[in-house]
Write an enzyme that holds these catalytic residues in place. Structure first.
Site, PDB file in Angstrom:
ATOM      1  N   PRO A 196       0.827  -1.206   0.000  1.00 23.25           N
ATOM      2  CA  PRO A 196       0.000   0.000   0.000  1.00 23.25           C
ATOM      3  C   PRO A 196       0.862   1.257   0.000  1.00 23.25           C
ATOM      4  O   PRO A 196       1.962   1.261   0.544  1.00 23.25           O
ATOM      5  CB  PRO A 196      -0.781  -0.087   1.315  1.00 23.25           C
ATOM      6  CG  PRO A 196      -0.604  -1.466   1.809  1.00 23.25           C
ATOM      7  CD  PRO A 196       0.635  -2.022   1.198  1.00 23.25           C
ATOM      8  N   GLU A 417      17.900   1.044  27.346  1.00 25.65           N
ATOM      9  CA  GLU A 417      18.242   1.552  26.008  1.00 25.65           C
ATOM     10  C   GLU A 417      19.748   1.535  25.790  1.00 25.65           C
ATOM     11  O   GLU A 417      20.218   1.235  24.694  1.00 25.65           O
ATOM     12  CB  GLU A 417      17.694   2.968  25.814  1.00 25.65           C
ATOM     13  CG  GLU A 417      16.162   3.068  25.830  1.00 25.65           C
ATOM     14  CD  GLU A 417      15.487   2.138  24.841  1.00 25.65           C
ATOM     15  OE1 GLU A 417      16.055   1.896  23.756  1.00 25.65           O
ATOM     16  OE2 GLU A 417      14.393   1.635  25.158  1.00 25.65           O
TER      17      GLU A 417
HETATM   18 ZN    ZN Z   1      13.960  -2.774  24.482  1.00 29.08          ZN
END
Ligand code: ZN
Length: 606
Positions: A196, A417
């Site tokens: 799409p 992180e």
């Molecule tokens: Zn993660």
């Protein structure tokens, strides 16, 4: 189906507006004089307060007082003004026999209500008649004749190969006789296949535009209505119209909405779809290439189409409309920068690097977001920083600085992180880390964002293994620092499981299980979603698959733990920097690694 606003409402609106206008017109002149009894008129006349009495139709009296106020009164038939002492020597008396304009207005006023009622009834009658006609006209195709599209190939960014393939159709439509003279058969059906947002409709329009022929477009879902048989008759009607206008193009969008394999749907109610599909096949077989009608259709699910549609003489030509490559993304971005003032520092190539796997529709969205950001900031031009911001928003959702994390949550997020980033950065086969952030975005508390250097089509086992480590890096860093598991890693773990399983069952990357696939993914025909897989292997094998998956994950876990121990100083330093600044770039990460371990890796070039 889109409903037109009922005609009845329009008529009623006109009637109301007309009434308002008329009463505004009449209103001021009438001023609705007070009606008083004839005896009171007599008293006023005796007192000398009346300037004038106008008698209309023998009985109606319009009285004007000395101060110009107007009054009305009525005489009974047979009575005379003199009987009440109203005589010409007391006041001026005028007798009018014709109906005055005021009388006309009052007559009109009296007539207005019935006229409006009649108009409304008429309008309702008309609109219900229209609805009947509409019901009768259901079978007619809702194709819009986009008279001679103005779009050319030059307006479609990228898609070089697709354009080249479609050039053949354009040539044929421009001069069918040339091809017929040589006995050439031009394919009747062209299937545009692609994800799409890649601009399939635009390409079809460009073919029509280049060839200078009319373009009929209809979405396949519009064929299917609530009444059985409507779809098929719409198809008939559409093809009949197209034949009259040939050479021309019929464009059917979302072909998979009706073109799914027949006899495979869940439950009933599929006769209609099948009939419609059959009718398309009949029509396509029925018309000769002489007709000069080319049917183009778009789908993003060619795998679910009925094989009958793909047989020779039908949609036998496939044109892949793929996601743009890096260079094509630059082109697409250039198209969408038209009319947007760019700052000198803007580097579209950089944005193209950032946006691997994005469709032209996404890229358009990025440019638009950038313009909105710039406007909100009150800037006159779009800067590179704004573009990056917009790309990030489209890629991973808007920043949510309002989500407040406790200090402990912030620490955990930073460690998590940092774990992803360090592992991702030091492993050779993972993409370079572009940015680490502990600002909430969408549902994620933090984000480690890595960018591929180029678009990849083949992925090796080593890359998968490195990727597993990077995914595990978050949770394992948390464990190394806090010795406690949190819920923050559930998405990572899900991805790890899926990836490891696919390595074993789809890509043949397990030595024990050999070079074969396990499980046939079934495309659920009705909903168009793969709902599960049918098992084409034994129970024993299922156990082996599970243990292979476990082993792959285990190996990645061991490797990641080792890496995190080795790079612990860098992990701690990155965590601190994240807590201090919330966002750290790839270059800064490289510097941290250099300082703590002496490891040098190519700086990220985005
Ligand atoms: Zn993660």
């Amino acid at each position: 189906m889109p409903q037109q606003p009922g005609r009845g409402f329009i008529w009623i609106a006109i009637a109301i507006i007309g009434f308002a206008a008329l009463s505004a017109f009449i209103g001021p002149r009438q001023q609705v004089p007070e009606v008083i009894a004839i005896s009171e008129v007599a008293t006023l006349v005796q007192e000398g307060q009346v300037k004038e009495v106008v008698v209309t139709n023998d009985t109606e009296l319009a009285i004007t007082k000395q101060d110009d106020t107007k009054l009305r009164s009525t005489l009974r038939t047979g009575d005379d003004l003199k009987d009440f002492g109203i005589t010409p020597d007391k006041t001026s008396i005028k007798v009018e026999y014709s109906t005055s304009s005021a009388a006309w207005a009052s007559i009109l006023g009296n007539l207005l209500v019935p006229i409006i009622i009649l108009a409304v009834i008429f309008a309702m009658f008309r609109s219900s008649q229209n609805q009947n006609q509409r019901a009768m006209g259901f079978g007619q195709a809702r194709a819009k004749l986009a008279n001679f599209s103005k779009i050319r190939f030059a307006d479609v960014a990228g898609q070089r190969e697709a354009k080249q393939e479609l050039m053949e159709e354009v040539d044929f439509l421009r001069d069918p006789a040339k091809f017929r003279a040589l006995g050439a058969e031009i394919p009747k059906g062209v299937l545009l296949v692609g994800p799409p947002g890649t601009g399939k409709t635009l390409l079809a329009k460009a073919v029509a535009g280049e060839a200078g022929v009319p373009f009929f477009t209809i979405s396949a879902s519009e064929f299917v209505e609530m009444f059985v048989g409507v779809g098929a008759s719409r198809v008939r009607d559409l093809f009949a119209k197209a034949k009259k206008a040939s050479p021309c193009i019929i464009f059917i969008d979302e072909l998979d909405a009706i073109g799914r394999q027949r006899g495979a749907g869940l439950g009933g109610g599929h006769d209609e779809r099948e009939q419609t599909l059959n009718q398309i096949l009949v029509e396509m077989d029925g018309f000769e290439t002489d007709g000069g009608v080319i049917v183009m259709a778009a789908t993003n699910r060619p795998d679910v189409l009925d094989p009958a549609l793909l047989r020779p003489g039908r949609f036998d030509r496939r044109v892949v409309v793929d996601l743009p490559t890096r260079d094509e993304r630059i082109e697409v971005l250039q198209v969408y920068t038209k009319g947007k003032p760019l700052a000198k520092d803007v580097d579209l190539a950089g944005v193209a690097n950032q946006t691997a796997g994005m469709s032209p529709a996404d890229l358009k969205n990025i440019m638009n977001e950038a313009a909105i950001f710039a406007a909100r900031k009150g800037e006159k031009q779009i800067t590179q920083a704004t573009l990056h911001e917009a790309a990030e928003k489209v890629l991973v959702g808007p920043e949510r600085p309002s989500r407040v994390l406790s200090d402990q949550e912030k620490k955990v997020t930073a460690v998590h992180e940092a774990g992803h980033a360090i592992v991702g950065h030091v492993l050779p086969h993972t993409d370079d880390v572009h940015k680490v952030s502990i600002i909430s975005r969408g549902n994620a508390l933090g984000l480690t964002w890595s960018l591929p250097k180029e678009d990849r089509h083949l992925i090796g086992k080593a890359k998968f293994e490195d990727e597993l480590c990077m995914l595990l890096g978050g949770r394992l860093a948390e464990m190394a620092v806090f010795d406690e598991a949190t819920t923050g890693a559930s998405n990572d773990l899900e991805r790890v499981t899926k990836l490891a399983r696919r390595m074993v069952t789809e890509y043949g990357m397990s030595d024990t299980l050999g070079l074969r696939t396990y499980g046939e993914r079934e495309h659920e025909i009705f909903l168009g979603r793969s709902m599960g897989e049918s098992r084409d292997y034994s129970e024993d094998r299922a156990q082996v698959i599970d243990s292979e998956v476990d082993q792959i994950v285990k190996r990645a876990e061991t490797r990641t733990k080792e890496l995190l121990t080795m790079y612990r100083p860098a992990l701690d330093k990155l965590t601190d920097l994240l807590l201090e600044r919330e966002t750290v770039t790839g270059e800064e990460l490289t510097r941290i690694l250099e300082e703590t371990t002496g490891i040098i890796k190519e700086p990220v070039t985005v």
